[in-house]
Motif scaffolding. Structure first.
Motif, short mmCIF file in Angstrom:
data_model
loop_
_atom_site.label_atom_id
_atom_site.label_comp_id
_atom_site.label_asym_id
_atom_site.label_seq_id
_atom_site.Cartn_x
_atom_site.Cartn_y
_atom_site.Cartn_z
N THR A 163 30.87 38.78 43.84
CA THR A 163 29.84 37.87 44.34
C THR A 163 29.13 37.10 43.24
O THR A 163 28.33 36.22 43.53
CB THR A 163 28.80 38.65 45.15
OG1 THR A 163 28.28 39.71 44.33
CG2 THR A 163 29.42 39.25 46.40
N THR A 164 29.39 37.43 41.97
CA THR A 164 28.79 36.70 40.85
C THR A 164 29.88 36.02 40.04
O THR A 164 31.04 36.41 40.08
CB THR A 164 27.98 37.63 39.93
OG1 THR A 164 28.88 38.57 39.30
CG2 THR A 164 26.94 38.39 40.72
N LEU A 165 29.48 34.99 39.28
CA LEU A 165 30.44 34.24 38.50
C LEU A 165 31.14 35.13 37.48
O LEU A 165 32.35 35.01 37.26
CB LEU A 165 29.72 33.08 37.78
CG LEU A 165 30.62 32.02 37.14
CD1 LEU A 165 31.47 31.34 38.19
CD2 LEU A 165 29.77 30.99 36.41
N GLU A 166 30.39 36.05 36.88
CA GLU A 166 30.97 36.94 35.88
C GLU A 166 32.04 37.84 36.51
O GLU A 166 33.13 38.02 35.95
CB GLU A 166 29.88 37.80 35.23
CG GLU A 166 28.88 37.03 34.38
CD GLU A 166 27.88 36.23 35.20
OE1 GLU A 166 27.77 36.51 36.42
OE2 GLU A 166 27.22 35.33 34.63
N ARG A 167 31.73 38.40 37.67
CA ARG A 167 32.70 39.27 38.33
C ARG A 167 33.92 38.49 38.81
O ARG A 167 35.04 38.99 38.77
CB ARG A 167 32.04 39.97 39.53
CG ARG A 167 31.02 41.03 39.14
CD ARG A 167 30.50 41.73 40.38
NE ARG A 167 29.58 42.81 40.05
CZ ARG A 167 28.98 43.58 40.95
NH1 ARG A 167 29.21 43.39 42.24
NH2 ARG A 167 28.16 44.54 40.57
N ILE A 168 33.69 37.28 39.27
CA ILE A 168 34.80 36.46 39.75
C ILE A 168 35.75 36.14 38.60
O ILE A 168 36.98 36.26 38.72
CB ILE A 168 34.27 35.16 40.39
CG1 ILE A 168 33.56 35.47 41.71
CG2 ILE A 168 35.41 34.17 40.64
CD1 ILE A 168 32.78 34.31 42.27
N GLU A 169 35.20 35.71 37.45
CA GLU A 169 36.04 35.36 36.31
C GLU A 169 36.80 36.58 35.80
O GLU A 169 37.96 36.47 35.40
CB GLU A 169 35.17 34.75 35.21
CG GLU A 169 34.63 33.37 35.58
CD GLU A 169 33.69 32.82 34.53
OE1 GLU A 169 33.22 33.62 33.69
OE2 GLU A 169 33.42 31.60 34.54
N ALA A 170 36.15 37.75 35.82
CA ALA A 170 36.83 38.97 35.38
C ALA A 170 37.90 39.39 36.39
O ALA A 170 38.99 39.82 36.02
CB ALA A 170 35.81 40.09 35.20
N GLY A 171 37.60 39.24 37.68
CA GLY A 171 38.54 39.64 38.71
C GLY A 171 39.72 38.71 38.83
O GLY A 171 40.82 39.12 39.21
N ASP A 172 39.53 37.40 38.49
CA ASP A 172 40.62 36.43 38.58
C ASP A 172 41.50 36.41 37.34
O ASP A 172 42.53 35.75 37.31
CB ASP A 172 40.05 35.02 38.80
CG ASP A 172 39.83 34.75 40.28
OD1 ASP A 172 40.11 35.66 41.08
OD2 ASP A 172 39.38 33.65 40.62
N ARG A 173 41.09 37.12 36.28
CA ARG A 173 41.86 37.12 35.04
C ARG A 173 43.16 37.87 35.24
O ARG A 173 43.17 38.97 35.78
CB ARG A 173 41.03 37.77 33.93
CG ARG A 173 41.63 37.60 32.53
CD ARG A 173 40.69 38.21 31.51
NE ARG A 173 39.40 37.54 31.54
CZ ARG A 173 38.23 38.17 31.41
NH1 ARG A 173 38.20 39.48 31.29
NH2 ARG A 173 37.10 37.49 31.44
N PRO A 174 44.30 37.29 34.82
CA PRO A 174 45.58 37.99 35.02
C PRO A 174 45.63 39.27 34.22
O PRO A 174 45.06 39.35 33.13
CB PRO A 174 46.61 36.97 34.50
CG PRO A 174 45.84 36.06 33.60
CD PRO A 174 44.46 36.00 34.17
N PRO A 175 46.29 40.31 34.73
CA PRO A 175 46.35 41.58 34.00
C PRO A 175 47.07 41.43 32.68
O PRO A 175 48.02 40.65 32.55
CB PRO A 175 47.12 42.49 34.97
CG PRO A 175 47.88 41.56 35.84
CD PRO A 175 47.06 40.33 35.97
N GLU A 176 46.62 42.19 31.69
CA GLU A 176 47.23 42.13 30.38
C GLU A 176 48.61 42.77 30.43
O GLU A 176 48.82 43.80 31.05
CB GLU A 176 46.35 42.86 29.36
CG GLU A 176 45.00 42.20 29.14
CD GLU A 176 44.19 42.92 28.08
OE1 GLU A 176 44.73 43.90 27.52
OE2 GLU A 176 43.06 42.51 27.82
N LYS A 177 49.58 42.10 29.75
CA LYS A 177 50.93 42.63 29.71
C LYS A 177 51.01 43.75 28.69
O LYS A 177 50.41 43.66 27.62
CB LYS A 177 51.91 41.52 29.33
CG LYS A 177 52.00 40.39 30.34
CD LYS A 177 53.01 39.35 29.92
CE LYS A 177 53.10 38.23 30.97
NZ LYS A 177 54.07 37.20 30.56
N PRO A 178 51.74 44.80 28.98
CA PRO A 178 51.88 45.89 28.01
C PRO A 178 52.59 45.42 26.76
O PRO A 178 53.48 44.57 26.83
CB PRO A 178 52.70 46.94 28.77
CG PRO A 178 53.41 46.17 29.84
CD PRO A 178 52.49 45.04 30.21
#
Length: 213
Positions: A163-178
């Protein structure tokens, strides 16, 4: 009470009420049983709501009557209840106005369906920054403002608790590749601190005896 209430209504609306309008006002006062001070707040609310929606003209008595019946259904009877409801609704209307301008709609009044979308987004806890980000994503993917598409983005974030911009940007970030291993699949890597087996020692000894590097 009624004559003084009529004078107050005419002062707020800036005109002399017709006989038909007086009958409607009397119906609000007598049939719905709203107190004069509640009716005064009701009229002020209708005026300010119109301004928040970009309407410059004064509300009609029919508009005031419709809202009066709504207040009666909501159980708004006292001055305190009327003042609290008025403050809550005007804050909502101001929020709707800001979103309307953010979406580039200008002074055009939203349709009932559009306003329902905006009210839902605000009730989910989204602010202007979050709605603007969803709007930008909508324009990038569809080429313009598409209400259902924009709503689907915000609904997805809401369901994920973003619900916040910070959470949205973190949630939309693609997962890091191993990190990729330097070794090829199927091969074991011998680290410098691993103990050598008897077979490995024998192989190294043969290599040295044969002069292999």
């Amino acid at each position: 009470e009624f004559p003084s209430m009529v004078g107050e209504a005419q002062r707020r609306l800036g005109r002399i009420l017709s006989t038909e309008e007086l009958k409607i006002l009397l119906c609000i006062y007598r049939y719905l049983g709203l107190a004069p001070e509640v009716i005064s707040i009701l009229i002020s609310y209708c005026i300010q709501r119109g301004h928040a929606r970009g309407v410059t003209r004064m509300p009609s008595i029919r508009t005031i009557e419709k809202e009066a019946y709504r207040w009666a259904d909501l159980g708004i009877e006292t001055m305190e209840q009327a003042a609290a409801y008025m403050q809550q609704q005007l804050q909502l209307q101001n929020g709707i106005g800001r979103v309307r301008r953010l979406l580039g709609i200008g002074e055009r009044r939203l349709t009932a369906g559009e306003e329902k979308f905006v009210v839902t987004w605000l009730s989910w806890g989204f602010g202007e920054k979050e709605i603007q980000l969803a709007y930008e994503k909508t324009c990038m993917n569809t080429g313009g403002l598409k209400w259902p598409y924009l709503n689907s983005i915000l609904k997805s974030w809401h369901e994920q608790g973003l619900t916040t911009l910070e959470r949205i940007e973190a949630g939309d970030r693609p997962p890091e590749k191993p990190a990729r291993s330097a070794a090829k699949p199927g091969y074991n890597v011998q680290h410098h601190d691993d103990a050598l087996s008897d077979i490995q020692r024998a192989a190294i000894r043969r290599m040295l005896e044969n002069g292999e590097e």
